[in-house]
Scaffold this active site. Structure first.
Site, PDB file in Angstrom:
ATOM      1  CB  THR A 117      -0.758   5.104   1.784  1.00 18.65           C
ATOM      2  OG1 THR A 117      -0.940   3.970   2.642  1.00 18.65           O
ATOM      3  CG2 THR A 117      -1.015   6.361   2.621  1.00 18.65           C
ATOM      4  CE1 TYR A 142       3.400   6.489   4.134  1.00 19.48           C
ATOM      5  CE2 TYR A 142       1.745   4.845   4.730  1.00 19.48           C
ATOM      6  CZ  TYR A 142       2.565   5.439   3.782  1.00 19.48           C
ATOM      7  OH  TYR A 142       2.559   4.994   2.486  1.00 19.48           O
TER       8      TYR A 142
END
Length: 333
Positions: A117, A142
């Protein structure tokens, strides 16, 4: 030989499965169906319900299906949730990935492509594209959970005959042009899905989180990539590794950004609906702007086929309408 796709019943994973099957690959899908849907998995693939942290199951699938390549999508992906529940993200993203990699090494898997990501970059400034070599400083659990997995994969590849591809996603949106798959989670937080659902009356309104960012209109700027183009990027990396190429870390985006307000305006234009929008405070873990520097993946031969915001929005709108029909049929049974 087969390709094992973990999380292949999810949004991005199911599009990867379609890409592989359309290219003539043998595909095995492993998904625990926590956020995925078995009906999204094309019937040409072999589906197995299970967790990537189940070492015995993964070992059996690798052996039985002669798996040489793994494409790993399974994990948790909501930034605000990771701030409130970090242990879930370190369990689902970091610890589970470590266990999966170990099973792959033991089973002789040759190629491992990891779904990472742009959140690994953190608060990178301005509207200029962000290249893969900028300092990594994720600001959310995250992002950190994904970065830890990247580090593990690189360390393992240095010690074992495993080549890897790390693909850092920016903002994924849209749906398969043939509407064979799309974002099916009703409460998904993806901006374009939320806006389309609001236009269709499935939500009473939508919220904009933060209007005072240092961007042209004060709302966050992101690089939106069509999910089918993203799947195609994985195919390019798989071909590179199979041809003997070295491990790579690559951004997946178009190199241009749109603000939240830009996206809302495009959804209103495509759908013809002027839906209500409320404006509130910033959310934890949201950088002001992040746009991909994606020259590396393009240099490897990746050519986007759906890189227009109106096309992305139109695909998301058509998919959401298909879901409405499907849900109506399910309710009538």
């Amino acid at each position: 030989m087969s390709v094992l796709v973990t999380g292949g019943a999810g949004y991005i994973g199911s599009h990867m499965v379609l890409n592989l099957l359309d290219a003539g690959e043998e595909v095995v899908v492993l998904d625990a169906l926590i956020t995925g849907f078995q009906w999204l998995v094309d019937s040409r693939a072999r589906f197995v319900a299970g967790n990537v942290a189940d070492t015995e199951l993964v070992a059996r699938l690798i052996a039985e299906h002669d798996v040489r390549s793994v494409i790993h999508f399974a994990g948790s992906v909501v930034v605000p949730e990771s701030v409130g529940n970090p242990l879930k993200y370190y369990a689902n993203n970091t610890a589970a990935t470590r266990t999966l990699i170990e099973a792959c090494v033991a089973g002789g898997v040759e190629h491992f492509i990891f779904s990472s990501t742009a959140a690994v970059y953190g608060l990178v400034g301005g509207l200029e594209p962000v290249g893969e070599d900028v300092p990594l400083a994720p600001i959310s659990p995250y992002g950190r959970s994904k970065l830890m997995s990247e580090w593990m994969l690189a360390d393992v590849a240095a010690a074992h005959p495993l080549k890897f591809g790390v693909l850092r996603y920016f903002n994924v949106a849209g749906a398969d042009p043939q509407l064979r798959s799309g974002q099916a989670t009703a409460e998904a937080t993806h901006l374009i899905k939320v806006a389309v659902q609001t236009a269709l009356g499935l939500r009473p309104s939508m919220s904009v989180f933060g209007t005072d960012y240092p961007t042209p209109d004060g709302t966050c700027v992101r690089d939106y990539i069509h999910v089918s183009d993203l799947a195609a990027a994985h195919g390019v990396v798989l071909a590179h590794l199979r041809a003997g190429g070295e491990s790579v870390t690559l951004n997946c985006g178009y190199g241009r950004g749109f603000s939240v307000d830009d996206v809302i305006a495009e959804v209103k234009a495509v759908t013809g609906v002027d839906f209500p929008v409320t404006r509130g405070d910033r959310r934890a873990g949201d950088p002001a702007s992040i746009v991909a520097g994606a020259e590396r993946i393009r240099a490897m031969g990746w050519v986007p086929a759906h890189d227009h915001l109106d096309e992305i929005v139109a695909a998301a709108h058509a998919w959401e309408q298909k879901l409405m029909v499907r849900n109506d049929i399910d309710r009538s049974r």
